[in-house]
Design a protein around this motif. Structure first.
Motif, PDB file in Angstrom:
ATOM      1  N   TRP A 186      60.813   3.092 -66.682  1.00 36.32           N
ATOM      2  CA  TRP A 186      61.380   2.137 -67.630  1.00 36.32           C
ATOM      3  C   TRP A 186      60.709   0.770 -67.468  1.00 36.32           C
ATOM      4  O   TRP A 186      60.315   0.133 -68.444  1.00 36.32           O
ATOM      5  N   VAL A 192      58.392  -1.162 -70.572  1.00 37.83           N
ATOM      6  CA  VAL A 192      58.896  -2.296 -71.357  1.00 37.83           C
ATOM      7  C   VAL A 192      57.984  -3.506 -71.207  1.00 37.83           C
ATOM      8  O   VAL A 192      57.237  -3.639 -70.240  1.00 37.83           O
ATOM      9  N   GLU A 193      58.087  -4.383 -72.176  1.00 38.65           N
ATOM     10  CA  GLU A 193      57.350  -5.643 -72.115  1.00 38.65           C
ATOM     11  C   GLU A 193      58.019  -6.545 -71.078  1.00 38.65           C
ATOM     12  O   GLU A 193      59.205  -6.414 -70.786  1.00 38.65           O
ATOM     13  N   LYS A 194      57.260  -7.474 -70.548  1.00 39.23           N
ATOM     14  CA  LYS A 194      57.790  -8.356 -69.509  1.00 39.23           C
ATOM     15  C   LYS A 194      59.048  -9.093 -69.954  1.00 39.23           C
ATOM     16  O   LYS A 194      59.945  -9.325 -69.170  1.00 39.23           O
ATOM     17  N   ALA A 195      59.124  -9.448 -71.213  1.00 38.42           N
ATOM     18  CA  ALA A 195      60.284 -10.172 -71.717  1.00 38.42           C
ATOM     19  C   ALA A 195      61.558  -9.332 -71.655  1.00 38.42           C
ATOM     20  O   ALA A 195      62.654  -9.870 -71.589  1.00 38.42           O
ATOM     21  N   ASN A 196      61.417  -8.008 -71.660  1.00 40.99           N
ATOM     22  CA  ASN A 196      62.568  -7.108 -71.631  1.00 40.99           C
ATOM     23  C   ASN A 196      62.734  -6.395 -70.293  1.00 40.99           C
ATOM     24  O   ASN A 196      63.432  -5.392 -70.217  1.00 40.99           O
ATOM     25  N   ALA A 197      62.103  -6.902 -69.250  1.00 40.41           N
ATOM     26  CA  ALA A 197      62.068  -6.205 -67.973  1.00 40.41           C
ATOM     27  C   ALA A 197      63.153  -6.643 -66.996  1.00 40.41           C
ATOM     28  O   ALA A 197      63.187  -6.157 -65.864  1.00 40.41           O
ATOM     29  N   ALA A 198      64.045  -7.509 -67.404  1.00 36.15           N
ATOM     30  CA  ALA A 198      65.020  -8.056 -66.461  1.00 36.15           C
ATOM     31  C   ALA A 198      65.925  -6.978 -65.855  1.00 36.15           C
ATOM     32  O   ALA A 198      66.107  -6.930 -64.635  1.00 36.15           O
ATOM     33  N   LEU A 199      66.482  -6.107 -66.684  1.00 32.88           N
ATOM     34  CA  LEU A 199      67.400  -5.101 -66.169  1.00 32.88           C
ATOM     35  C   LEU A 199      66.708  -4.071 -65.269  1.00 32.88           C
ATOM     36  O   LEU A 199      67.176  -3.826 -64.153  1.00 32.88           O
TER      37      LEU A 199
END
Length: 169
Positions: free
Chosen positions: A104, A108-115
């Protein structure tokens, strides 16, 4: 086989000590082989194949060497087989749990990688807690001492992994 998986799972949940794993050099070898293979699979998302092999091999060797050194320094070398088997087997489970999270994170792009990044951090914390738990029981030391040894081990492990993955130049 089910007994072993249950034993590894209970150790991973910090409910059982490492000596619940049977003393067996054959089991140790199998656990180390699975540790190497699961490490390669886990790292294959982030590294080129040759670096993933080298990093997984280093991780497995470091697990054995650190445990052997620590237990030997305490005069408890006879506990190496069960302790390393427990650590290797439990880290295989952590790697398997982490595979979809790592996939996962890679997808995902870095901007959406928080979770997924947070979940990876939680898995890292779980691994440190596991190492602390196993060494605490194997060495007969306090939780704090086990935690400090586990943190030192994690720092050494990450430092070596960074050196392997460092760009040439």
């Amino acid at each position: 086989m089910i007994f072993l998986l249950q034993a590894f799972w209970r150790i991973l949940l910090l409910r059982e000590p490492p000596h619940t794993i049977p003393f067996s050099h054959l089991l140790l070898g199998g656990a180390l082989l699975l540790h190497l293979l699961s490490g390669m699979a886990f790292l294959a998302f982030d590294l080129p194949f040759d670096e993933a092999i080298l990093s997984a091999l280093l991780s497995t060797v470091l697990l054995v060497a650190a445990s052997y050194l620590l237990l030997s320094l305490f005069g408890l070398g006879r506990r190496v087989v069960q302790s390393v088997t427990a650590l290797a087997g439990c880290e295989v489970l952590i790697n398997l749990i982490g595979l979809p999270v790592n996939f996962w994170l890679a997808a995902v792009e870095k901007a959406n990688a928080a979770l997924p990044a947070l979940l990876m951090l939680l898995l890292l914390g779980w691994d440190v807690a596991l190492v602390a738990h196993v060494w605490r029981h194997a060495l007969g030391i306090s939780k704090l001492q086990g935690f400090l040894y586990a943190i030192a081990y994690a720092i050494i492990s990450f430092t070596l992994a960074t050196l392997i993955g460092a760009p040439e130049g």
